[in-house]
Design an enzyme around this catalytic site. Structure first.
Site, PDB file in Angstrom:
ATOM      1  N   LYS A  78      23.768  13.410  -7.584  1.00 29.79           N
ATOM      2  CA  LYS A  78      23.658  13.190  -9.003  1.00 29.79           C
ATOM      3  C   LYS A  78      21.942  12.944  -9.330  1.00 29.79           C
ATOM      4  CE  LYS A  78      25.613   8.769 -11.052  1.00 29.79           C
ATOM      5  NZ  LYS A  78      25.752   7.644 -11.432  1.00 29.79           N
ATOM      6  N   CYS A  95      12.965  17.960 -20.021  1.00 26.22           N
ATOM      7  CA  CYS A  95      13.713  19.250 -19.891  1.00 26.22           C
ATOM      8  C   CYS A  95      15.299  18.460 -20.069  1.00 26.22           C
ATOM      9  CB  CYS A  95      14.315  20.309 -18.905  1.00 26.22           C
ATOM     10  SG  CYS A  95      15.006  21.469 -18.854  1.00 26.22           S
ATOM     11  N   CYS A  97      17.720  21.507 -20.786  1.00 28.99           N
ATOM     12  CA  CYS A  97      18.709  22.665 -20.051  1.00 28.99           C
ATOM     13  C   CYS A  97      18.940  22.688 -18.875  1.00 28.99           C
ATOM     14  CB  CYS A  97      17.763  23.626 -21.612  1.00 28.99           C
ATOM     15  SG  CYS A  97      16.329  24.572 -19.900  1.00 28.99           S
ATOM     16  N   CYS A 106       9.638  19.432 -19.160  1.00 23.62           N
ATOM     17  CA  CYS A 106      10.705  20.587 -19.798  1.00 23.62           C
ATOM     18  C   CYS A 106       9.032  21.674 -19.935  1.00 23.62           C
ATOM     19  CB  CYS A 106      10.332  20.856 -21.128  1.00 23.62           C
ATOM     20  SG  CYS A 106      10.512  22.315 -22.094  1.00 23.62           S
ATOM     21  N   HIS A 110      13.845  27.017 -21.384  1.00 24.58           N
ATOM     22  CA  HIS A 110      14.583  26.939 -22.945  1.00 24.58           C
ATOM     23  C   HIS A 110      15.151  27.573 -23.525  1.00 24.58           C
ATOM     24  CE1 HIS A 110      11.661  24.170 -24.481  1.00 24.58           C
ATOM     25  NE2 HIS A 110      12.127  24.858 -25.337  1.00 24.58           N
TER      26      HIS A 110
HETATM   27  S1  FES Z   1      14.639  22.001 -22.425  1.00 23.51           S
HETATM   28 FE1  FES Z   1      14.598  22.524 -20.324  1.00 23.51          FE
HETATM   29  S2  FES Z   1      13.097  23.505 -19.766  1.00 23.51           S
HETATM   30 FE2  FES Z   1      12.433  22.810 -21.842  1.00 23.51          FE
END
Ligand code: FES
Length: 136
Positions: A78, A95, A97, A106, A110
């Site tokens: 995890k 982040c 994504c 981030c 994304h």
């Molecule tokens: S949300 Fe993953 S790099 Fe921006």
């Protein structure tokens, strides 16, 4: 089209009519070797159709690329990140994504992910109402 029609209306019924299908379960044991050989293509075709149908409708495990996290800390069971709330600063973007090279921060990855997949993910932005410099 005439060939297919003849196959379905004449050839197939004649083939099925001549198959040595026993009238009872016990009749299976009384089939001769040549009768079994005659049944073999039919039984093989039915088995193949059953298998193909089963494969088409059985529930499949999700494909590997349906995982959200494709490469970050895959050795861990995890992924958990702890951040001291006092060290957040005035604004930070986390982040969501799972494509950032600076995960959990981030880095804009994304945008590329969204372009390639049609997805619409973006970061979680934490922002103070008042900058830290104003509160000191
Ligand atoms: S949300 Fe993953 S790099 Fe921006």
């Amino acid at each position: 089209m005439e060939v297919i029609s003849s196959l379905i209306r004449v050839t197939l019924p004649n083939y099925l009519k001549n198959l040595p299908v026993p009238a009872s379960i016990m009749g299976i044991a009384r089939l001769s070797g040549s009768e079994w050989l005659q049944l073999l293509p039919f039984v093989g075709m039915i088995s193949l159709l059953s298998y193909v149908t089963y494969q088409a409708f059985r529930s499949k495990p999700p494909p590997k690329d349906s995982c959200v996290n494709l490469k970050i800390q895959k050795e861990s069971s995890k992924v958990v990140n702890m951040v001291d709330i006092e060290e957040l600063g005035d604004k930070v973007s986390y982040c969501r994504c799972w494509r950032s090279k600076k995960f959990p921060i981030c880095d804009g990855s994304h945008n590329k992910h969204n372009e390639e997949t049609g997805d619409n993910v973006g970061p979680l932005v934490l922002k103070r109402k008042e900058p830290l410099s104003a509160t000191k």
